[in-house]
Design an enzyme around this catalytic site. Structure first.
Site, PDB file in Angstrom:
ATOM      1  N   HIS A 203       0.705  -1.200  -0.031  1.00 54.27           N
ATOM      2  CA  HIS A 203       0.021  -0.112   0.128  1.00 54.27           C
ATOM      3  C   HIS A 203       0.968   1.180  -0.029  1.00 54.27           C
ATOM      4  O   HIS A 203       0.161   2.223   0.088  1.00 54.27           O
ATOM      5  CB  HIS A 203      -1.083  -0.015   1.177  1.00 54.27           C
ATOM      6  CG  HIS A 203      -1.824  -1.206   1.473  1.00 54.27           C
ATOM      7  ND1 HIS A 203      -2.702  -1.604   0.790  1.00 54.27           N
ATOM      8  CD2 HIS A 203      -1.289  -2.354   2.075  1.00 54.27           C
ATOM      9  CE1 HIS A 203      -3.184  -2.981   1.190  1.00 54.27           C
ATOM     10  NE2 HIS A 203      -2.264  -3.203   2.068  1.00 54.27           N
TER      11      HIS A 203
ATOM     12  N   SER B  29      15.536  19.411 -15.843  1.00 55.26           N
ATOM     13  CA  SER B  29      14.706  20.494 -15.629  1.00 55.26           C
ATOM     14  C   SER B  29      15.057  21.709 -16.312  1.00 55.26           C
ATOM     15  O   SER B  29      16.477  22.366 -15.796  1.00 55.26           O
ATOM     16  CB  SER B  29      14.098  20.650 -14.388  1.00 55.26           C
ATOM     17  OG  SER B  29      13.275  21.824 -14.155  1.00 55.26           O
TER      18      SER B  29
END
Length: 490
Positions: A165, A295
């Site tokens: 999870h 970036s």
């Protein structure tokens, strides 16, 4: 992958003033692009016409050696401009190319396409292309598995925090986690091999699959029609042909083909999503070139762009399965033409997309970087909580009361959790246990009780057994191509 009657419309201009598929112009390998090229398709049409004429001659039809040689000599002599002009007039791609072939084979023109329907060249060429496309994908997938197997073997013992999870769970090892990826890809390899090997030739079947035209050519000789079908199938390199067809081979076969490719897409998406998450955790990174920019605004960034590309294209690959599902469901009786334009797009795109993601994933798997100090730190943050049961058992063995020990551990764990969650500090549960005189009987055992390798179970043994029993035998047929490096496109 056009069919009879689907002329495909006007030819779009090339270059920078027109749309070009990124799959062909930016991503997929040259060899895969060639398999789906016009030159390869139309050359294969001519090869099929030659095989048909050779077989018909062998079985007694009046076709001369001179006609056969003329066809053989002009297989690559394709006038694409003439074919385009013919198609513009005829609105029929197969007849346009039959006429174009006949122009450069005037002596053989009368026997080109003799007894055949358009799907003789269209469908059979599609099947040859699908087979060859699988032959390009299979070694690429095997190489990805091989690279990941090397990675898993080297890190079979390296502990890392497991997640269920996406919440901290019991420890596993980096190699064991990688084997989860490998297992899915091995299933994909077996599925691709199965579908490739199950491909059947459409063969020589005529307009509605009854072979009536060929029965007429051979004056009702049923055995010669059977032989003709078998001979051409063998010339094309197929072990068997469909016994039953309409005008086309059943479009359920396309479902099988795209189903295994879509399943491969799902596997790659899961793997690359895991890598992206691990990159965020700073535990693992894909290769990052020396001059690569992560970036334009944030110079420090090292974005997992290769894994992101794989996920992006894998989503496209997974959606393509809907095309053949719907196409197969609406093929009326012996066939309709609404399959043609759809198949022209989805079959090629599926293989070009699969080719791209395998090239990219191989590149990723050849340069994965692991940061053990980061995994070690994360383990230290979570392991004290996981070790509480072991600490309780050690205290009981030293003469303590389980219930008393459980309560002591519970209180100290809550205090340590508050430091982590409310103060942003490190997990200090072990320090609290060390400072508590109640636990003095086991203070000397704490290092042993907190050894991460004692929390990974049989992970390393599982890795070794899995690789030896399931992975390496599966890769054996591909040993000769294992050293090929991935060539990453833009």
């Amino acid at each position: 992958m056009a069919e009879s009657g689907d002329s495909g419309g006007q030819q779009a201009p090339c270059g920078y003033d027109s749309y070009r598929s990124p799959l062909a112009s930016r991503y997929a390998s040259p060899e895969m692009c060639f398999v789906f090229s016009d030159r390869y398709k139309f050359r294969t049409w001519r090869q099929l016409w030659l095989w048909l004429a050779e077989a018909e001659q062998t079985l007694g039809l009046p076709i001369t050696d001179e006609q056969i040689q003329e066809m053989r000599s002009n297989l690559d002599n394709i006038d694409f401009k003439m074919a385009a002009e013919e198609e513009k007039q005829l609105r029929h791609d197969v007849m346009a190319h039959a006429h174009t072939f006949g122009r450069c084979c005037p002596k053989a023109a009368a026997v080109i396409h003799l007894g055949a329907t358009s799907c003789y060249v269209g469908d059979n060429t599609d099947l040859i292309i699908l087979r060859n496309a699988f032959d390009l994908l299979l070694p690429k997938l095997a190489r990805v598995i091989s690279r990941l197997a090397d990675f898993a073997k080297e890190r079979a013992d390296l502990p890392t925090l497991g997640f269920t999870h996406f919440q901290p769970a019991q420890l596993t090892t980096v190699g064991k986690r990688c084997c989860l990826w490998i297992q899915d890809l091995c299933m994909d390899l077996q599925n691709l091999e199965r579908v490739r090997d199950d491909l059947r030739f459409r063969g020589v079947k005529g307009a509605t699959g009854t072979q009536a035209s060929f029965l007429q050519l051979f004056e009702g000789d049923d055995q010669k029609v059977e032989q003709l079908d078998k001979m051409v199938t063998e010339k094309a390199g197929f072990k068997r042909a469909f016994i039953i067809t309409g005008q086309t081979y059943t479009r359920k076969l396309d479902i099988e083909v795209l189903s295994v490719l879509a399943s491969l897409g799902a596997s790659v998406h899961k793997i690359c999503t895991d890598i992206r998450l691990l990159a965020n955790l700073k535990e693992m990174e894909e290769p990052f070139e020396k001059q690569q920019i992560g970036s334009s605004a944030m110079p420090y960034k090292r974005n997992p762009m290769r894994s992101e590309r794989c996920c992006s294209l894998a989503r496209h690959l997974m959606t393509l399965i809907m095309d053949p599902l719907q196409t197969a469901s609406v093929q009326w009786f012996e066939r309709t033409l609404d399959d043609s334009a759809n198949r022209r797009i989805c079959l090629a795109e599926a293989f070009l997309t699969a080719d791209t993601i395998l090239n990219t994933l191989q590149n990723i798997s050849e340069g994965l970087v692991v940061y053990p100090k980061v995994t070690e730190r994360r383990i230290r943050q979570e392991l004290p909580f996981m070790a509480t049961e072991n600490i309780i058992m050690a205290m009981v063995k030293a003469g303590g009361n389980r219930q008393d020990c459980h309560e002591k551990i519970r209180v100290l764990s809550q205090q340590a959790a508050a430091v982590v969650k409310q103060e942003g500090g490190d997990n200090d549960l072990i320090e609290r246990i060390q400072a508590d005189a109640y636990f003095s009987p086991i203070h000397s055992q704490l290092d042993h009780l907190l050894d991460p390798s004692s929390f990974t179970g049989r992970a390393s043994q599982q890795v070794q057994r899995f690789l030896e029993e399931e992975v390496y035998p599966l890769l054996k047929p591909y040993e000769s191509v294992m050293k090929v490096k991935a060539e990453l496109c833009l």
